[in-house]
Motif scaffolding. Structure first.
Motif, mmCIF file in Angstrom:
data_model
loop_
_atom_site.group_PDB
_atom_site.id
_atom_site.type_symbol
_atom_site.label_atom_id
_atom_site.label_comp_id
_atom_site.label_asym_id
_atom_site.label_seq_id
_atom_site.Cartn_x
_atom_site.Cartn_y
_atom_site.Cartn_z
ATOM 1 N N TYR A 138 -5.148 -3.605 9.041
ATOM 2 C CA TYR A 138 -5.322 -3.598 7.589
ATOM 3 C C TYR A 138 -4.587 -4.804 7.011
ATOM 4 C CZ TYR A 138 -0.832 -0.977 7.705
ATOM 5 O OH TYR A 138 0.446 -0.549 7.927
ATOM 6 N N LYS A 172 0.825 -1.203 0.000
ATOM 7 C CA LYS A 172 0.000 0.000 0.000
ATOM 8 C C LYS A 172 0.866 1.262 0.000
ATOM 9 C CE LYS A 172 -0.533 0.965 4.939
ATOM 10 N NZ LYS A 172 -0.117 2.383 4.802
ATOM 11 N N GLU A 173 0.196 2.417 -0.006
ATOM 12 C CA GLU A 173 0.873 3.703 0.079
ATOM 13 C C GLU A 173 1.745 3.778 1.340
ATOM 14 O OE1 GLU A 173 -2.219 6.645 0.263
ATOM 15 O OE2 GLU A 173 -2.913 5.940 2.195
ATOM 16 N N GLN A 207 -4.872 1.437 1.856
ATOM 17 C CA GLN A 207 -5.147 0.069 2.301
ATOM 18 C C GLN A 207 -6.575 -0.339 1.966
ATOM 19 O OE1 GLN A 207 -4.207 1.692 5.984
ATOM 20 N NE2 GLN A 207 -6.208 1.369 6.940
ATOM 21 N N PHE A 253 -4.669 -4.257 -0.890
ATOM 22 C CA PHE A 253 -3.480 -3.454 -0.622
ATOM 23 C C PHE A 253 -3.265 -3.389 0.882
ATOM 24 C CE2 PHE A 253 -4.526 -2.241 -4.891
ATOM 25 C CZ PHE A 253 -3.293 -2.013 -5.497
#
Length: 524
Positions: free
Chosen positions: A179, A13-14, A65, A87
């Motif tokens: 997450y 993810k980011e 996420q 993600f």
């Protein structure tokens, strides 16, 4: 898509972008589309297939996420769609048998297997054991494609998949972060660090040299112009190993790096977890392959090389100092006089005792020397012949992987996720003051101490008036200070060490812990 992209996978993810890649006709255009389950496209990319490799690569835009998504790669009239993609954070778990021990093999296995149903967003992937003489771009074999955890795939068998330490670490991170977590296993029992190291990393430690110099012994498995240096044998012994002692199969330098690690570093990763240290040995025979005394170089070199490769292979998406956690060696043989395990524990920290440190930045360690399991069925009895022959119970695979993972995830949360207030390591000595007239040594620690085992004989000193190391009984333990008796030691103490043994203490019964229950690590 490359072999390790499939349904049910987790992509990083980011703030990083997830790296994806695959195969196609050289020069052709591949259209990548990321869409929600309902078919709404949220991202589209066009990439060109490179020749002559016939591969394409793409870095997705950083994604928050969550999920599920579908990821489609289309070339002309052909397309492949991956479903149930999430993600989150992706962790790679590697090492030897203690990393390969499955959930089926650990304490309270039935309860742990049953709990799998509560973690559908912790996803599993296991690379199959494989070795190669050259660096591979993709995995040749897979044991477990991306999957939702079940009792069946968490406990497939003994030392197969899925890794208990990896699973319990990922599960704990999911509980803390809430997450998705993707766990990638790449482990092979009984393998040395040299097999997991690239030739660059080995060369950095002088373990792989150009053939311009005369080597101690040439290992035929390596192609010229490279030679692997084997350690010197004791005086009077042959410099070269016998054919039966030469590394072969998965013990040959770099072969596991080539086949099992290098391909996976193209993925964008959040962190790495490692459990390795003691290779399998045949009874009565030393393993000439493990460069134990060079571990303080080869381990930091492996970490730096994995990070460097992961950062480059992911187009800069994996962090340059990718968080790297590892488990310090547990126990091997009770009452063994050999200190090779203790020395290797020390070398695992680059001879500095604690991590992170200057030679091993952004790392974290789970101390496991107090988790010995003499009743573990995953071991054997070792007998050493000759004068004073004796045998030891060899229990190198303790079943309490829950405590290992608990300690490991504390380090991950503190180092990888920046939970600065979290205590993730045990107390470590800051200074020692000698009271010569009283024959006492006062050792000040970095944290509040809990004196858990009052009859434990964990401290030893090297005195000027005696040869070798002698016990230093604990006289008193204060808030942060341990007072040791130095009867007969004289005015000069040459050295101090703690928990310097293959089996330092009974289960969770070493001398010193902190108030959070984390053991003081061994030191020299």
């Amino acid at each position: 898509f490359a072999s390790y992209y499939s349904d049910h996978m987790v992509l990083q993810k980011e703030p990083a972008g997830a790296m994806v890649w695959g195969y196609g006709e050289p020069g052709a255009t591949v259209t990548l589309a990321l869409s929600r389950d309902g078919g709404v496209v949220v991202m589209k990319k066009l990439v060109t297939v490179k020749g002559p490799s016939g591969t394409w690569t793409a870095v997705l835009e950083p994604m928050a996420q969550g999920g599920p998504y579908e990821l489609t790669a289309a070339q002309g009239l052909q397309n492949v769609t991956l479903q149930d993609v999430y993600f989150g954070d992706v962790w790679l778990c590697s090492g030897q048998s203690n990393m390969a021990m499955t959930v089926l093999q650990i304490a309270n296995a039935s309860r742990e297997l049953a709990a799998a149903a509560h973690y559908p967003h912790v996803r599993l992937f296991a690379a199959a054991p494989a070795h190669s003489d050259v660096e591979l771009q993709d995995l040749e074999h897979i044991d477990l494609p991306w999957a939702i955890p079940t009792a069946a795939n968490l406990g497939h068998g003994n030392f197969t998949y899925f890794s208990a330490v990896c699973w319990l670490l990922g599960r704990a991170l999911y509980d803390a972060r809430r997450y998705p977590v993707g766990l990638v296993q790449a482990a092979w029992p009984g393998t040395p660090i040299e097999a997991w190291s690239s030739r660059r990393a080995l060369r950095a430690c002088g373990l792989l040299e150009d053939t311009g110099s005369t080597p101690l012994c040439m290992v035929p498995a390596l192609p010229p112009p490279l030679t692997f240096w084997l350690p010197l044998k004791p005086s009077g012994a042959s410099l070269c190993p016998t054919p039966s002692q030469l590394p072969s199969g998965p013990q040959v330098p770099s072969v596991l790096w080539n086949a099992m690690v290098h391909p996976l570093l193209h993925m964008t990763l959040r962190g790495l977890a490692w459990y390795q240290g003691k290779p399998q040995e045949r009874e009565g025979e030393s393993n000439v392959f493990l460069h134990r005394e060079q571990y303080s170089c080869s381990f930091p070199a492996l970490i730096a090389d994995w990070r460097r490769t992961a950062h480059a292979a992911s187009a800069g998406q994996s962090l340059p100092l990718l968080p790297f956690g590892f488990v310090q060696l547990s126990t091997y043989r009770r009452q063994s006089p050999d200190d090779s395990f203790a020395r290797l524990r020390w070398h695992q920290t680059a001879d500095l005792g604690v991590v992170p440190n200057a030679r091993m930045p952004n790392t974290f360690m789970a101390v496991a020397m107090d988790l010995g399991d003499e009743h573990s069925p995953y071991g054997r009895r070792v007998r050493v012949a000759g004068p004073g022959a004796r045998s030891w119970s060899s229990r190198i695979h303790p079943r309490d992987k829950q405590t290992v993972a608990l300690r490991l995830q504390l380090g991950a949360r503190a180092v990888a996720y920046g939970e600065q207030s979290l205590v993730f390591q045990g107390p470590y000595p800051a200074r020692a003051i000698l009271e010569v007239t009283k024959g006492l040594l006062n050792v000040t620690y970095s944290q509040e101490l809990v004196w858990r085992q009052r009859d434990a004989t964990g401290f030893e000193v090297c005195c000027s008036s005696q040869h070798g190391w002698v016990p230093a009984p604990v006289v008193a333990v204060g808030s942060r200070t341990v007072t040791l008796a130095l009867a007969g030691c004289g005015p000069l103490v040459l050295g101090l060490r703690y928990a310097w043994a293959e089996w330092p203490c009974d289960y969770q019964a070493c001398a010193l812990y902190n108030s959070q229950g984390l053991p003081a690590p061994p030191f020299l």
